[in-house]
Design an enzyme around this catalytic site. Structure first.
Site, PDB file in Angstrom:
ATOM      1  N   ASP A  12     -11.685   4.143  11.175  1.00 31.90           N
ATOM      2  CA  ASP A  12     -11.260   3.256  10.113  1.00 31.90           C
ATOM      3  C   ASP A  12     -10.935   1.895  10.740  1.00 31.90           C
ATOM      4  OD1 ASP A  12     -10.182   2.408   7.561  1.00 31.90           O
ATOM      5  OD2 ASP A  12      -8.188   2.775   8.406  1.00 31.90           O
ATOM      6  N   ASP A  58      -5.754   6.020   8.927  1.00 31.00           N
ATOM      7  CA  ASP A  58      -4.339   6.045   8.552  1.00 31.00           C
ATOM      8  C   ASP A  58      -4.087   6.294   7.074  1.00 31.00           C
ATOM      9  OD1 ASP A  58      -3.244   2.957   7.364  1.00 31.00           O
ATOM     10  OD2 ASP A  58      -5.323   3.330   7.877  1.00 31.00           O
ATOM     11  N   ARG A 111      -7.538  -5.074  -6.994  1.00 29.13           N
ATOM     12  CA  ARG A 111      -7.055  -6.037  -6.004  1.00 29.13           C
ATOM     13  C   ARG A 111      -8.059  -7.159  -5.773  1.00 29.13           C
ATOM     14  NH1 ARG A 111      -5.931  -2.391  -1.023  1.00 29.13           N
ATOM     15  NH2 ARG A 111      -7.540  -1.139  -2.045  1.00 29.13           N
ATOM     16  N   GLU A 154      -4.026  -5.160   7.076  1.00 29.58           N
ATOM     17  CA  GLU A 154      -4.888  -4.849   5.944  1.00 29.58           C
ATOM     18  C   GLU A 154      -5.493  -6.179   5.499  1.00 29.58           C
ATOM     19  OE1 GLU A 154      -5.616  -1.936   4.393  1.00 29.58           O
ATOM     20  OE2 GLU A 154      -4.337  -0.687   5.664  1.00 29.58           O
ATOM     21  N   LYS A 179     -16.957   8.041   3.338  1.00 33.10           N
ATOM     22  CA  LYS A 179     -16.628   8.130   4.763  1.00 33.10           C
ATOM     23  C   LYS A 179     -17.065   9.475   5.336  1.00 33.10           C
ATOM     24  CE  LYS A 179     -12.911   4.759   5.162  1.00 33.10           C
ATOM     25  NZ  LYS A 179     -11.674   4.423   5.883  1.00 33.10           N
ATOM     26  N   SER A 236     -15.274   1.634   6.978  1.00 31.41           N
ATOM     27  CA  SER A 236     -14.085   1.036   6.403  1.00 31.41           C
ATOM     28  C   SER A 236     -14.201   0.837   4.901  1.00 31.41           C
ATOM     29  CB  SER A 236     -13.835  -0.328   7.079  1.00 31.41           C
ATOM     30  OG  SER A 236     -12.806  -1.036   6.422  1.00 31.41           O
ATOM     31  N   GLY A 237     -13.084   1.050   4.221  1.00 23.93           N
ATOM     32  CA  GLY A 237     -12.993   0.703   2.811  1.00 23.93           C
ATOM     33  C   GLY A 237     -12.696  -0.770   2.623  1.00 23.93           C
ATOM     34  N   ASP A 279      -8.890  -1.188   8.907  1.00 21.52           N
ATOM     35  CA  ASP A 279      -7.602  -1.782   8.550  1.00 21.52           C
ATOM     36  C   ASP A 279      -6.442  -0.861   8.911  1.00 21.52           C
ATOM     37  OD1 ASP A 279      -8.239  -4.317   6.612  1.00 21.52           O
ATOM     38  OD2 ASP A 279      -9.760  -2.757   6.418  1.00 21.52           O
TER      39      ASP A 279
END
Length: 297
Positions: free
Chosen positions: A82, A239, A127, A91, A216, A171-172, A84
């Site tokens: 991952d 995380d 967001r 982040e 993922k 990564s998201g 961030d």
């Protein structure tokens, strides 16, 4: 046979012989070996103690990471990470939002999504909508002023790659950051969400399909298939709640300074050591670490 690993913060190097002896006494073991004096010790055991979680909590309170894993097949052929709050200390979306003046609102949603309280995809869409209209150059500012690669990341990637492993970021977050982090830390590949801009402004959405928790795990499976190996040959680190499926699929899944709800679902947890912990977990000694120079700053 199992390996029980005891790790300290490399900046403190406070894992002394007395602490190791205390660990052996509590674990009911007689022998250990240093992987890095002051930082990493490991013990071989025929079984995991019945009170292991209690022991782990006790060591964690004093700033040490205690983990147990099978002794066989420790060194992995694939690293999936991952980005961030894992490979980097921030982040990215929260940093963008802070400059945009919606930082607290976005950071609260991020925390809830990473803790699994709300769905990742819907949280990401909401967001990103709040960033609509921002000058796309804000990305450059955030990258220069706010993003830092976490300690141990470069050593982790360089050491594994020098031993024949393949390293990828999944990564998201956003490709515009993942591309740069991958280059700075030495990854082979990256995959993330594309943040769309129009006429020099952030459009307020990302390209479909959104890369979330299922993506993922799919990426891990596809990468292993492409490289002709099995998911048991991978070590994955993350995380947040969107990392859980990936962490559970990998041979070694590491919850790195993770949200409480995430850590509770992972057998391997790192709260105190830096990212070199993933090397110690695989049995690498500090003398085997590979370091690379970087202009990142």
């Amino acid at each position: 046979m199992f390996i029980i690993s005891l790790l300290a913060d490399p900046k403190k190097r406070n894992l002394d012989s007395e602490r190791v002896a205390d660990a052996m006494r509590q674990l009911g073991l007689e022998h250990f070996r240093w992987l890095s004096e002051g930082v990493a010790a490991e013990f071989r055991s025929v079984a995991i103690p019945h009170n292991f979680e209690e022991l782990r909590s006790g060591f964690d309170e004093f700033g040490f990471d205690l983990n147990a894993m099978p002794a066989a097949n420790r060194r992995k052929k694939i690293l999936l990470a991952d980005m961030d709050s894992t490979m980097i200390g921030q982040e990215c979306i929260d940093e963008l939002a802070d400059i945009a003046g919606v930082g607290e609102r976005v950071a609260d949603i991020t925390a809830r999504a990473m803790n699994g309280e709300i769905g990742f995809k819907s949280a990401l869409r909401f967001r990103v909508e709040l960033l609509a209209g921002l000058d796309e150059q804000i990305v450059e500012r955030v990258w220069r002023e706010r993003i830092s690669i976490n300690p141990g990341a470069r050593e982790l990637v360089a050491t594994m790659r020098s031993n024949g492993a393949y390293a990828a970021i999944v990564s998201g977050g956003f490709t515009v950051f993942a591309e740069r982090v991958a280059a700075e830390a030495g990854f082979d590949e990256y995959k993330a969400n594309e943040l769309i801009s129009k006429n020099g402004r952030l459009a307020g959405y990302v390209a479909d399909p959104i890369l979330g928790k299922d993506a993922k795990a799919s990426f891990l499976a596809a990468t292993c298939a492409r490289l002709g190996t099995d998911t048991c040959e991978a070590i994955a680190v993350g995380d947040g709640a969107n990392d859980l499926s990936m962490l559970k699929m990998a041979g070694i899944g590491v919850a790195y300074k993770a949200k409480p709800a995430v850590a509770a679902q992972c057998g391997i947890r790192i709260n105190n050591c830096d990212l070199t912990a993933l090397l110690y977990l695989q049995g690498y000694s500090e003398s085997e670490f590979v370091t690379t120079a970087s202009s990142f700053g």
